[in-house]
Design an enzyme around this catalytic site. Structure first.
Site, short mmCIF file in Angstrom:
data_model
loop_
_atom_site.label_atom_id
_atom_site.label_comp_id
_atom_site.label_asym_id
_atom_site.label_seq_id
_atom_site.Cartn_x
_atom_site.Cartn_y
_atom_site.Cartn_z
CG HIS A 32 -1.88 1.03 1.39
ND1 HIS A 32 -3.12 1.00 0.78
CD2 HIS A 32 -1.86 2.18 2.11
CE1 HIS A 32 -3.81 2.06 1.11
NE2 HIS A 32 -3.07 2.81 1.92
CG ASP A 34 -0.73 5.56 2.75
OD1 ASP A 34 -1.90 5.46 2.35
OD2 ASP A 34 -0.26 4.89 3.69
CG HIS A 65 -4.97 5.72 0.32
ND1 HIS A 65 -4.89 5.62 1.71
CD2 HIS A 65 -6.00 6.57 0.07
CE1 HIS A 65 -5.83 6.37 2.25
NE2 HIS A 65 -6.52 6.96 1.28
N GLY A 141 -3.96 10.50 6.98
CA GLY A 141 -2.82 11.41 7.06
C GLY A 141 -1.67 10.94 7.93
CG PHE A 142 -0.90 11.80 11.02
CD1 PHE A 142 0.33 12.45 11.03
CD2 PHE A 142 -2.05 12.56 10.87
CE1 PHE A 142 0.41 13.83 10.91
CE2 PHE A 142 -1.99 13.95 10.75
CZ PHE A 142 -0.75 14.58 10.77
N GLY A 143 0.19 7.48 10.18
CA GLY A 143 0.22 6.09 10.61
C GLY A 143 0.11 6.02 12.13
CG ASP A 174 -5.45 2.70 5.00
OD1 ASP A 174 -4.57 2.30 5.78
OD2 ASP A 174 -5.26 3.58 4.14
N GLY A 175 -6.14 1.70 8.52
CA GLY A 175 -5.90 2.54 9.68
C GLY A 175 -6.18 1.85 11.00
N GLY A 196 0.10 -0.51 8.57
CA GLY A 196 1.43 0.12 8.50
C GLY A 196 2.18 -0.14 9.79
#
Ligand code: DX5
Ligand code: ZN
Length: 221
Positions: A32, A34, A65, A141-143, A174-175, A196
């Site tokens: 993936h 980003d 993505h 926007g953030f892992g 996702d997330g 991630g």
């Protein structure tokens, strides 16, 4: 069988190649990518200058993505041979149907990402035009963020919508996905989980991937 996708946002960029190889040999199904522009989301990650370097060297298909305003402007340069999916945000696209068709016209599968507050029914009139719906289970926007529980309901609703409509899109998430919540997430209806921090920030990334793999393999999807 559920699918596992490793998000390189949390990888060590000093050794990106090794991190990708680790994901591939550890049993991930996709990588993936980003792309973040500093406008749609606060930070900038990377774009096609980096994906160009990955060309032909990943060994797994890319799930791209795009977290950017006017994502249409990035599509051409990200549609490299390794790319299987190009995912745009519902919230960032003005003419969604046209963009979905355009991605398919390049020979790629399309996808629509939905922010946590976005109702999946905004897609009711384009369901048969979509290859993947990406449920954002954190604000993009953030892992390393915490999983938002209402995402589970959204997964189930997307399953119901798929059955009722006869559409065939994949349902991905996702997330905030880790081995400890992956079974619940697959159980709610995800076809593929993206992780991630759950992989690359784990004490033992190979062991984390093996855990993910074992869980994913228990699900029929
Ligand atoms: C977040 C990105 C994700 C991110 C997920 O906006 O779209 O792909 O890498 O990271 P984790 O699994 O760390 O929440
Ligand atoms: Zn992502």
């Amino acid at each position: 069988m559920g699918k596992i996708c490793a998000s390189i946002l949390s990888a060590d960029f000093m050794k990106l190649g090794e991190e990708i190889d680790l994901a591939a040999s550890g049993g991930a199904d996709y990588i993936h990518v980003d792309v973040m522009d500093g406008h749609f989301v606060p930070r900038i990650s990377f774009g096609s200058f980096v994906t160009d370097k990955l060309k032909g060297r990943v060994g797994l298909p890319l799930d791209v993505h795009i977290m950017a305003e006017e994502p249409e402007r990035q599509i051409d340069s990200l549609a490299i041979e390794d790319t299987e999916f190009i995912v745009v945000h519902y919230e960032a696209v003005r003419h969604l149907h046209r963009t979905l068709e355009y991605i398919r016209s390049l020979g790629k599968k399309n996808g629509v990402a939905l922010n946590p507050a976005t109702d999946p029914h905004v897609l009711d009139y384009v369901l048969e035009d979509i290859d993947q719906v990406l449920v954002m289970s954190v604000n993009p926007g953030f892992g390393g963020q915490k999983f938002i529980p209402s995402s589970l309901r959204k997964l189930s609703e997307l399953r119901r919508m798929r059955e009722q409509s006869g559409a065939s899109y994949a349902i991905n998430i996702d997330g905030g996905v880790y081995p400890h919540n992956a079974a619940e997430i697959f159980g709610a209806g995800a076809d593929m989980v993206i992780s991630g921090a759950g992989i690359f920030a784990a004490d033992d990334p190979k062991a984390a991937l093996a855990e993910f793999r074992a869980i994913a393999d228990k699900f029929p999807q």
